[in-house]
Motif scaffolding. Structure first.
Motif, mmCIF file in Angstrom:
data_model
loop_
_atom_site.group_PDB
_atom_site.id
_atom_site.type_symbol
_atom_site.label_atom_id
_atom_site.label_comp_id
_atom_site.label_asym_id
_atom_site.label_seq_id
_atom_site.Cartn_x
_atom_site.Cartn_y
_atom_site.Cartn_z
ATOM 1 N N GLY A 12 34.435 35.996 -68.962
ATOM 2 C CA GLY A 12 33.542 37.203 -68.877
ATOM 3 C C GLY A 12 34.466 38.492 -69.174
ATOM 4 O O GLY A 12 33.864 39.661 -68.885
ATOM 5 N N TYR A 13 35.727 38.418 -69.384
ATOM 6 C CA TYR A 13 36.813 39.653 -70.003
ATOM 7 C C TYR A 13 36.461 40.012 -71.349
ATOM 8 O O TYR A 13 37.249 39.781 -72.393
ATOM 9 C CB TYR A 13 38.203 39.214 -69.580
ATOM 10 C CG TYR A 13 38.512 39.261 -67.994
ATOM 11 C CD1 TYR A 13 38.869 40.428 -67.502
ATOM 12 C CD2 TYR A 13 38.117 38.063 -67.384
ATOM 13 C CE1 TYR A 13 39.215 40.304 -66.045
ATOM 14 C CE2 TYR A 13 38.479 38.137 -66.103
ATOM 15 C CZ TYR A 13 38.945 39.057 -65.227
ATOM 16 O OH TYR A 13 39.229 39.048 -64.190
ATOM 17 N N HIS A 14 35.292 40.385 -71.729
ATOM 18 C CA HIS A 14 34.756 40.669 -73.088
ATOM 19 C C HIS A 14 35.719 41.753 -73.850
ATOM 20 O O HIS A 14 36.045 41.661 -75.229
ATOM 21 C CB HIS A 14 33.372 41.460 -73.249
ATOM 22 C CG HIS A 14 32.999 41.689 -74.370
ATOM 23 N ND1 HIS A 14 32.618 40.745 -75.390
ATOM 24 C CD2 HIS A 14 32.680 42.868 -74.800
ATOM 25 C CE1 HIS A 14 31.948 41.250 -76.384
ATOM 26 N NE2 HIS A 14 32.354 42.616 -76.148
ATOM 27 N N GLU A 35 43.850 43.263 -70.219
ATOM 28 C CA GLU A 35 42.607 42.091 -69.810
ATOM 29 C C GLU A 35 41.490 43.072 -69.784
ATOM 30 O O GLU A 35 40.478 42.457 -70.101
ATOM 31 C CB GLU A 35 43.073 41.583 -68.490
ATOM 32 C CG GLU A 35 44.133 40.546 -68.413
ATOM 33 C CD GLU A 35 44.855 40.174 -67.232
ATOM 34 O OE1 GLU A 35 45.000 39.153 -67.047
ATOM 35 O OE2 GLU A 35 44.395 40.902 -66.070
ATOM 36 N N GLY A 36 41.439 44.278 -69.424
ATOM 37 C CA GLY A 36 40.391 44.888 -69.289
ATOM 38 C C GLY A 36 39.285 44.420 -67.979
ATOM 39 O O GLY A 36 39.802 43.344 -67.257
ATOM 40 N N PRO A 37 38.241 44.978 -67.743
ATOM 41 C CA PRO A 37 37.364 44.668 -66.731
ATOM 42 C C PRO A 37 36.465 43.199 -66.667
ATOM 43 O O PRO A 37 36.315 42.964 -68.018
ATOM 44 C CB PRO A 37 36.444 45.834 -66.535
ATOM 45 C CG PRO A 37 36.268 46.115 -67.556
ATOM 46 C CD PRO A 37 37.465 46.121 -68.421
ATOM 47 N N LEU A 69 27.931 35.976 -66.131
ATOM 48 C CA LEU A 69 29.037 36.746 -66.681
ATOM 49 C C LEU A 69 29.021 36.857 -68.166
ATOM 50 O O LEU A 69 28.726 35.950 -68.797
ATOM 51 C CB LEU A 69 30.482 36.000 -66.316
ATOM 52 C CG LEU A 69 30.726 36.090 -64.631
ATOM 53 C CD1 LEU A 69 31.971 35.349 -64.498
ATOM 54 C CD2 LEU A 69 31.008 37.403 -64.166
ATOM 55 N N TYR A 70 29.319 37.927 -68.755
ATOM 56 C CA TYR A 70 29.038 38.491 -70.219
ATOM 57 C C TYR A 70 30.183 37.652 -70.902
ATOM 58 O O TYR A 70 31.358 37.779 -70.738
ATOM 59 C CB TYR A 70 29.184 39.921 -70.382
ATOM 60 C CG TYR A 70 28.968 40.233 -71.918
ATOM 61 C CD1 TYR A 70 27.554 40.245 -72.024
ATOM 62 C CD2 TYR A 70 29.739 40.358 -72.938
ATOM 63 C CE1 TYR A 70 26.996 40.540 -73.605
ATOM 64 C CE2 TYR A 70 29.390 40.843 -74.205
ATOM 65 C CZ TYR A 70 28.036 40.800 -74.385
ATOM 66 O OH TYR A 70 27.659 40.988 -75.582
ATOM 67 N N TRP A 71 29.551 36.754 -72.034
ATOM 68 C CA TRP A 71 30.246 35.983 -73.016
ATOM 69 C C TRP A 71 29.453 36.117 -74.189
ATOM 70 O O TRP A 71 28.365 35.211 -74.301
ATOM 71 C CB TRP A 71 30.287 34.665 -72.453
ATOM 72 C CG TRP A 71 31.306 33.766 -73.396
ATOM 73 C CD1 TRP A 71 32.259 34.223 -74.102
ATOM 74 C CD2 TRP A 71 31.187 32.413 -73.665
ATOM 75 N NE1 TRP A 71 32.761 33.010 -75.069
ATOM 76 C CE2 TRP A 71 31.923 31.913 -74.537
ATOM 77 C CE3 TRP A 71 30.213 31.277 -72.949
ATOM 78 C CZ2 TRP A 71 32.102 30.463 -75.089
ATOM 79 C CZ3 TRP A 71 30.418 30.212 -73.613
ATOM 80 C CH2 TRP A 71 31.298 29.885 -74.367
ATOM 81 N N GLU A 72 30.023 37.039 -75.079
ATOM 82 C CA GLU A 72 29.085 37.002 -76.326
ATOM 83 C C GLU A 72 28.938 35.852 -77.100
ATOM 84 O O GLU A 72 27.717 35.539 -77.706
ATOM 85 C CB GLU A 72 29.912 38.289 -77.228
ATOM 86 C CG GLU A 72 29.122 38.588 -78.421
ATOM 87 C CD GLU A 72 29.886 39.644 -79.093
ATOM 88 O OE1 GLU A 72 29.223 40.245 -79.896
ATOM 89 O OE2 GLU A 72 31.241 39.635 -78.994
ATOM 90 N N GLN A 73 29.974 35.041 -77.261
ATOM 91 C CA GLN A 73 29.852 33.729 -78.071
ATOM 92 C C GLN A 73 29.211 32.811 -77.562
ATOM 93 O O GLN A 73 28.424 31.707 -78.415
ATOM 94 C CB GLN A 73 31.279 33.166 -78.288
ATOM 95 C CG GLN A 73 32.299 33.765 -79.402
ATOM 96 C CD GLN A 73 32.855 35.190 -78.292
ATOM 97 O OE1 GLN A 73 32.874 35.237 -77.220
ATOM 98 N NE2 GLN A 73 33.409 35.842 -79.369
#
Length: 930
Positions: free
Chosen positions: A305-307, A332-334, A377-381
């Motif tokens: 989730g750490y896009h 790491e970012g949000p 949780l955002y996961w582009e792949q």
């Protein structure tokens, strides 16, 4: 398969076909210097040769093929000569011989074992020229790889007079062994050469072995990589021999590559050891290794989730030790969570008046999403797979024409939220309104349609139609139609109405012949009786033939444990269309086994030295009956005091399957044992027992086994001693009992399960009618259950729940102490860690008692086979179910380590017992599943 050398030296044989008049010449004599008696007659008959009759070339050709197939000859020479108006036939060759013994001479044991392992050759098999020649080359090659280049290997077959057996003798004479003259390390700095030579280990004058050369080269490469030359590899190696090959110079060409040191900073989500998994040799040998590692770390963060994770790479070169220092600075970012998912251009379900709401579509979308995407949780792949699964799920629901666009993402200003927009056209929901089977003659449409995984009125689902093709094929094959073809071509066998609401599905069937079994032949079972194999066969003479029955038969026979190879072959019966001849080809293993060993176990406070041994035979009388004898001696040591009580365990067992024709195993066991069952501060409980048990066991399926203890008789003596070895009490019990039980095993692995469960239920009924003592009559029920839960990697969890109940059937009589001490007590490693062995026991006068026990263990995998665990145990005894507060609950907590071995986890635990009965710390060690 035997290698048969068949040579026709026919001085006139070719003319038999060229000059028809020779066909009419009779055979005057058949002579042979090789074959005699019954063997000569079999060969003459096989070739169709008879004195006074002409030769028939076609029949001889057919006979030769038959002799080859049946392995009746190893070599055959046929010489035909004309003598006037008659023919004389000379037959020469050799009959295959069974190997009586194999003898090796001048060959080291390691080469013998290597040769035996590579080529199947053992006593009882037929001499085979090809295998013997191959074995000779294997032995020569083994000598060469060990540095013996001059070696003479001789293989002789010595026939044994008046028998069809022979001894095989394999001898070797080796010359001088090649020695190492020099080792050159090329391509590396001069200062590295001495330490690399030390690691390589082969010095001047050392024996040269090609096998160990490869191993030592790997050691050098591994040493360089451990010293941060991650890209190091041996590019080439050459061997320079002197003229007589007595010495060799080894040249190793090494490419060092860059030396790296990696420094990771900024990581809080993952510990450093997890991120360093990407710093492996394979990854660091690639082009652009550093950027690849950075990309791998970024992908790992994105998967959770750490896009917006970014890994910045900064490199410095250390002149002192010539090392590239690589700083991997992680931003790491949000963690990005998905806010809402909007589906645009949705079409109403035509004809039904029902629409799918955003909430329904969103739930459907996330149910098929992979990884953390399923948890929003955002996961582009993961979106590509999520869309595929979403589309498949809509197809299963009848939306065969649904079209889904590429998801579009909009991030919030602080990048902690992502809103998803998906263009979707559902189309019309299609229902199955008709099913047809075409060209089926053996079965009616109604019967075939019942085998399909869908019915009229269901949503049209293309994958279910494909499953239907498989289901119909299997149904036909199970009923003997081996060559059946079931087809469903969407282009011609699927009719969807114009309004897309209804679908007519057709299955085109070519049934072919229905095959039955003509005869079943069993070969290769020299020790095992045919009946043992036949009762496991699902294919019977006269019955239907099916591939499924063949596969089930192979598995059932393999599970007997008597054969190293099980293969069932089927051929069409030449003169019987629709029939197959079945051959069961087997290779038996040695039925005897033995085990001996020594070791130690520890369960605080008992340290036990142990020695054990046993022998068994698994195929008595060729009926798969098993007899075993096993014994064990243990000497327990507790704390600073040695308690002189020798523990032992001995059993004599016999198992007979299908006794009296019943499809179950009957086992009988006689045992003697003596062991320490309880440890207290001031006393010890010692239990000595003799028992006999007769049990019937039936395997219902691969998962379920039932058993019935027909009869068990045991004589038990429990003695309590103080620490000065003075006998305080002694209680003897004679118990005769019977009772049923069941085992349900749903684990995915017998020794190291990661999911599933295991359940044991056992009931025992004892009474004087069963030869118990006059005051002993009780019923006891036990249940033990293990559960294994796979969690998100690297975590796992397992739980154990057990319970037991016992009640005396005589009003004033107590439950025998033999059961109270052993089966109905708690404490120690198997029940509540943090306490001593069976520390909590029911009152010795208990007429009714019960217990419950639960254990939970949470593990984290740190390496491939190693994990740390935290656990909590709890248990409680109940002298009476109506008064559950009489006994307090006991709890234990602790930590431990597990290492997976082929026979189960090796476990080390440190536990603390809670409450006034607990000790400060207790230690446990075990191997195998509890």
């Amino acid at each position: 398969m035997f290698f048969i050398l068949l040579v026709g030296l026919l001085s006139a044989y070719s003319a038999l076909g060229a000059r028809p008049r020779w066909r009419d010449l009779p055979v005057s004599a058949v002579v042979s210097s090789s074959f005699s008696g019954a063997d000569l007659e079999k060969i003459k008959k096989g070739l169709g040769i008879a004195v006074g009759q002409p030769l028939i070339p076609e029949k001889m050709d057919e006979g030769i093929r038959k002799l080859v197939k049946e392995a009746m000859v190893e070599s055959l020479f046929v010489d035909v000569q004309q003598q006037g108006t008659r023919l004389q036939v000379d037959l020469r060759g050799r009959i295959p011989q069974k190997i009586r013994d194999i003898k090796f001479s001048g060959i080291p044991n390691d080469i013998i074992e290597e040769a035996r392992g590579n080529i199947v050759l053992k006593a009882g098999e037929i001499t085979d020229s090809r295998i013997l020649a191959e074995l000779k080359e294997q032995v020569k090659d083994a000598f060469h790889r060990r540095g013996f280049y001059e070696v003479q290997v001789v293989v002789k077959v010595r026939p044994i007079a008046k028998t069809q057996s022979a001894d095989v003798e394999i001898s070797a004479v080796a010359g001088t062994r090649t020695l190492v003259a020099k080792v050159n390390m090329l391509g590396v700095e001069t200062k590295l050469v001495p330490e690399l030579l030390e690691v390589f280990g082969l010095k001047k004058g050392a024996p040269f072995e090609l096998d160990k050369l490869e191993q030592r080269m790997r050691m050098v490469t591994e040493y360089l990589r451990q010293n941060r030359y991650y890209g190091a590899r041996l590019e080439q190696r050459t061997l320079e021999y002197n003229e007589d090959r007595s010495e060799v110079t080894i040249n190793l060409f090494i490419k060092l590559g860059n030396r790296y040191q990696f420094v990771l900073t900024g990581n809080t989500v993952f510990p450093e050891w997890q991120l360093r998994e990407f710093l492996n040799n394979d990854e660091l040998q690639s082009i652009n290794a550093v950027s690849n590692v950075a990309s791998q770390i970024e992908r790992k963060y994105q998967e959770v989730g750490y896009h917006f994770c970014k890994v910045n790479v900064r490199e410095e070169f250390n002149e002192y030790d010539h090392t590239n220092i690589v700083y991997l600075e992680i931003e790491e970012g949000p963690k990005v969570r998905i806010g809402r998912v909007d589906f645009s251009r949705r079409l109403q379900l035509l004809g039904s008046g029902i629409g799918m709401k955003d909430k329904e579509l969103s739930k459907l979308f996330f149910e098929g999403a992979p990884g953390v995407l399923s948890r929003k949780l955002y996961w582009e792949q993961g979106f590509q797979e999520a869309v595929r699964n979403f589309s498949s799920r809509l197809n299963e629901m009848g939306f065969s024409s649904a079209r889904i666009g590429e998801p579009k993402t909009f991030f919030s200003e602080n990048k902690e939220r992502a809103d998803i927009f998906v263009d979707i056209e559902l189309g019309t929901r299609t229902k199955v309104t008709g099913i047809q089977c075409i060209n089926n003659h053996a079965y009616e449409n109604k019967e075939l349609i019942a085998k399909l995984p869908f019915r009229v009125g269901d949503d049209y689902n293309p994958s279910r139609v494909e499953e239907g093709v498989v289901a119909l094929t299997l149904f036909y094959q199970k009923n003997g139609y081996v060559d059946v073809k079931v087809e469903n071509d969407p282009a011609s066998d699927l009719q969807i109405s114009r309004d897309q609401e209804s679908a007519l599905i057709k299955f085109r069937i070519e049934e072919g012949l229905q095959f039955r079994v003509n005869q079943v032949a069993i070969e290769g079972n020299t020790k095992t009786q045919d009946s043992v194999i036949e009762r496991k066969l699902k294919v019977k003479a006269g019955g239907l033939f099916s591939p499924q029955a063949v596969a089930e038969s192979e598995e059932a026979i393999s599970l007997l444990g008597l054969f190293s190879r099980v293969e069932i072959l089927a051929e069409d019966t030449p003169d019987k269309p629709g029939f197959k001849d079945v051959t069961v080809s087997l290779r038996e293993i040695a039925p005897g086994l033995a085990e001996f060993g020594a070791g130690a176990t520890y369960e605080d406070p008992l340290f036990r030295l142990r020695a054990f041994g046993g022998v068994g035979y698994s195929n008595l009388f060729g009926l798969n009956n098993t007899s075993t004898v096993r014994g064990e001696i243990r000497f327990p040591i507790s704390g600073s005091k040695v308690f002189p009580f020798l523990e032992y365990f001995a059993t004599l067992g016999y198992v007979a399957p299908y006794i009296g024709g019943l499809p179950a195993n009957l086992s009988a066991q006689f045992g003697l044992d003596s062991f320490q069952v309880a440890f207290r501060n001031t006393s010890r409980d010692l239990k000595t027992r003799a028992r006999f048990e007769l049990k019937l066991e039936k395997v219902l399926s691969r998962r379920v086994t039932t058993f019935f203890r027909i009869y068990r008789l045991e004589r038990t003596n429990i003695e309590t001693f103080d620490l000065n070895h003075v006998l305080l009490t002694s209680e003897k019990d004679t118990i005769g009992s019977t009772g049923p039980g069941i085992i349900i095993d749903l684990r995915n692995d017998l020794f190291n399960p990661t999911k599933g469960s295991y359940h044991l239920f056992d009931i025992e009924f004892a009474h004087p009618y069963l030869l118990s003592e006059s005051n002993i009559a009780f019923v006891m029920a036990l249940s033990r259950n293990s559960f294994y839960f796979p969690l998100v990697a690297p975590f796992s969890m397992q739980a154990f729940v057990a319970g037991g109940y016992a009640r005396s059937l005589f009003g004033n009589a107590a439950i025998p102490r033999a059961r109270l001490v052993n089966e109905l007590s708690l404490g120690g490693q198997p029940s509540i860690r943090g306490f001593t062995i069976r520390q909590f026991q029911p009152d010795g006068n208990a007429r009714e008692t019960a217990f419950i026990n639960a254990r939970v263990e949470l593990g984290i995998l740190l390496a491939e086979k190693f994990k740390l665990v935290a656990f909590a145990d709890s248990g409680q005894l109940f002298p009476k179910l109506s008064n559950s507060t009489s006994y307090n609950r006991h709890d234990g907590v602790g930590i431990g380590a597990r290492y997976l071995t082929p026979v189960g986890p090796l476990a080390v635990d440190f536990a603390h017992g809670m409450g006034p009965d607990g000790k400060s710390l207790q230690f446990y060690f075990s191997i195998g599943s509890l």
